[in-house]
Design a protein around this motif. Structure first.
Motif, PDB file in Angstrom:
ATOM      1  N   SER A 139       1.951   1.665  -3.565  1.00  0.00           N
ATOM      2  CA  SER A 139       0.787   2.038  -4.371  1.00  0.00           C
ATOM      3  C   SER A 139       0.433   3.507  -4.170  1.00  0.00           C
ATOM      4  CB  SER A 139      -0.405   1.142  -3.986  1.00  0.00           C
ATOM      5  OG  SER A 139      -1.548   1.492  -4.735  1.00  0.00           O
ATOM      6  N   ASN A 140       0.434   3.937  -2.921  1.00  0.00           N
ATOM      7  CA  ASN A 140       0.075   5.336  -2.635  1.00  0.00           C
ATOM      8  C   ASN A 140       1.136   6.301  -3.136  1.00  0.00           C
ATOM      9  OD1 ASN A 140      -2.264   4.502  -1.335  1.00  0.00           O
ATOM     10  ND2 ASN A 140      -1.320   4.461   0.695  1.00  0.00           N
ATOM     11  N   GLU A 141       2.409   5.958  -2.956  1.00  0.00           N
ATOM     12  CA  GLU A 141       3.489   6.844  -3.376  1.00  0.00           C
ATOM     13  C   GLU A 141       3.537   6.995  -4.888  1.00  0.00           C
ATOM     14  OE1 GLU A 141       6.490   9.511  -2.903  1.00  0.00           O
ATOM     15  OE2 GLU A 141       5.463   8.516  -1.225  1.00  0.00           O
ATOM     16  N   GLU A 200      -4.734  -0.494  -6.823  1.00  0.00           N
ATOM     17  CA  GLU A 200      -4.305  -1.801  -6.336  1.00  0.00           C
ATOM     18  C   GLU A 200      -4.077  -2.776  -7.479  1.00  0.00           C
ATOM     19  OE1 GLU A 200      -6.782  -3.545  -3.394  1.00  0.00           O
ATOM     20  OE2 GLU A 200      -6.255  -2.088  -1.838  1.00  0.00           O
ATOM     21  N   HIS A 234       0.821  -1.213   0.000  1.00  0.00           N
ATOM     22  CA  HIS A 234       0.000   0.000   0.000  1.00  0.00           C
ATOM     23  C   HIS A 234       0.853   1.260   0.000  1.00  0.00           C
ATOM     24  CE1 HIS A 234      -3.877  -1.897   0.182  1.00  0.00           C
ATOM     25  NE2 HIS A 234      -3.541  -2.624   1.246  1.00  0.00           N
ATOM     26  N   LYS A 235       2.004   1.226   0.652  1.00  0.00           N
ATOM     27  CA  LYS A 235       2.867   2.404   0.658  1.00  0.00           C
ATOM     28  C   LYS A 235       3.427   2.684  -0.731  1.00  0.00           C
ATOM     29  CE  LYS A 235       3.975   2.037   5.537  1.00  0.00           C
ATOM     30  NZ  LYS A 235       4.825   1.446   6.563  1.00  0.00           N
ATOM     31  N   GLY A 240       0.937   6.438  -6.902  1.00  0.00           N
ATOM     32  CA  GLY A 240      -0.366   6.822  -7.450  1.00  0.00           C
ATOM     33  C   GLY A 240      -0.992   5.731  -8.288  1.00  0.00           C
TER      34      GLY A 240
END
Length: 336
Positions: free
Chosen positions: A309-311, A316, A306-307, A313
């Motif tokens: 994926s979030n960084e 999932e 998730h880190k 952009g």
């Protein structure tokens, strides 16, 4: 998120692993293998048999990596171990090969108490032949790699001789660390011998490095390795740029939640991801599959997923596909 689409590119068996606990791992993963692959690292002359045992029973699920971790390289000697290695000095044990070996590869010289618990040195050439045989035999039917290998400049030898030494009684808090470090010269000799195996068989390598990134890069650059995994990479973003520039899509930065994703390292994590291409990223736990609670274990993999994926952009689904495509490309059989 579909866990079955994810692979752990770097995990272990614990230092207290036995044949019994290895069988428990086999039984557990046979019933509930939530990940696509577990890249299981050997680190020494003991756990290599457990890694091989587990991978053979879980072929296609567990990917074996065979190697000598830098925390164990002092246990191996390079050469024939003949009398030319003996040290001439005023000490009652100076005429023993064990004494000579550890005085050669450890600095400062080990105390008599540490020398007492250290085992007789193991012939590196003999162990490497075992690694080579296991790799060749497994490579006939599944992916296989060389690892965990590398360099660790600040590492100090534990007071019981090596982590996992079951012959020495230690406190519940674990062994203390001595002031002895393994010389970089010896670490590089062992590393190079493992890289030669990877080059000859065209296998991926999983690399450990602490405070020796320049030396690691210089050493690896001398070999033609098809895939290079920098596990829980702790170098700078500038060092990452050099790896990416010179190895392009052959180098993979395998990131873990408990090393790369901690609160104190999030800025470094963000800077690293900023310089990596999509094709350079993998995820790992660097945890022991035989001793961790399964949900806690998988939580670490989900955390770094998730880190990233979030960084980046990414959705999932995008993250799952990119990571798994990278993993499959990393382990592709280059000799076919």
């Amino acid at each position: 998120m579909d866990l079955h689409s994810l692979s752990d590119s770097h995990c272990h068996v614990g230092i207290a692993c036995t044949y019994s606990t290895s069988n428990e791992v086999i039984e557990s993963l046979s019933k509930d293998s939530r990940l696509k692959n577990y890249a299981l690292m050997s680190t020494n002359h003991i756990d290599i048999d457990y890694v091989d045992m587990i991978s053979r029973s879980l072929e296609g699920v567990v990917v074996p990596f065979y190697g000598i971790h830098p925390w164990y390289v002092h246990l191996f000697y390079v050469g024939d171990g003949d009398e030319d290695e003996y040290i001439e000095m005023d000490h009652p044990n100076a005429n023993s090969f064990k004494f000579a070996h550890y005085h050669k590869v450890l600095h400062p010289a080990p105390s008599d108490e540490l020398l007492e618990v250290l085992p007789h040195p193991i012939n590196l050439e003999v162990h490497n032949k075992k690694i080579q045989v296991l790799a060749i035999n497994n490579n006939e039917s599944q992916f296989v790699g060389i690892g965990e290998i590398g360099l660790d400049k600040p590492f100090r030898i534990p007071s019981n001789g090596y982590f996992g030494n079951q012959t020495v009684n230690i406190a519940e808090s674990g062994p203390k660390l001595s002031n002895c470090r393994v010389t970089i010269t010896h670490q590089r000799l062992v590393l190079e011998s493992q890289l030669e195996i990877a080059q000859s068989l065209q296998l991926a390598v999983s690399l450990h490095c602490v405070k020796a990134h320049g030396a690691l890069y210089d050493t690896v650059s001398k070999y033609n390795i098809p895939s290079i995994i920098l596990h829980s990479f702790s170098g700078s973003s500038d060092q990452a740029k050099i790896w990416c520039k010179n190895f392009a899509n052959k180098v993979f930065f395998s990131l873990s939640n408990w090393i790369n994703g901690t609160e104190s390292k999030l800025q470094m994590f963000s800077e690293l991801l900023h310089v990596l291409g999509d094709m350079n990223i993998l995820i790992e736990t660097d945890l022991s599959i035989d001793s961790m609670d399964k949900d806690e274990y998988l939580g670490h993999l989900q955390g770094i997923f998730h880190k990233i994926s979030n960084e980046r952009g990414w959705t999932e689904q995008e993250t799952e596909k990119i990571l798994q495509d990278n993993w499959e490309r990393c382990l592709r059989k280059h000799n076919n």
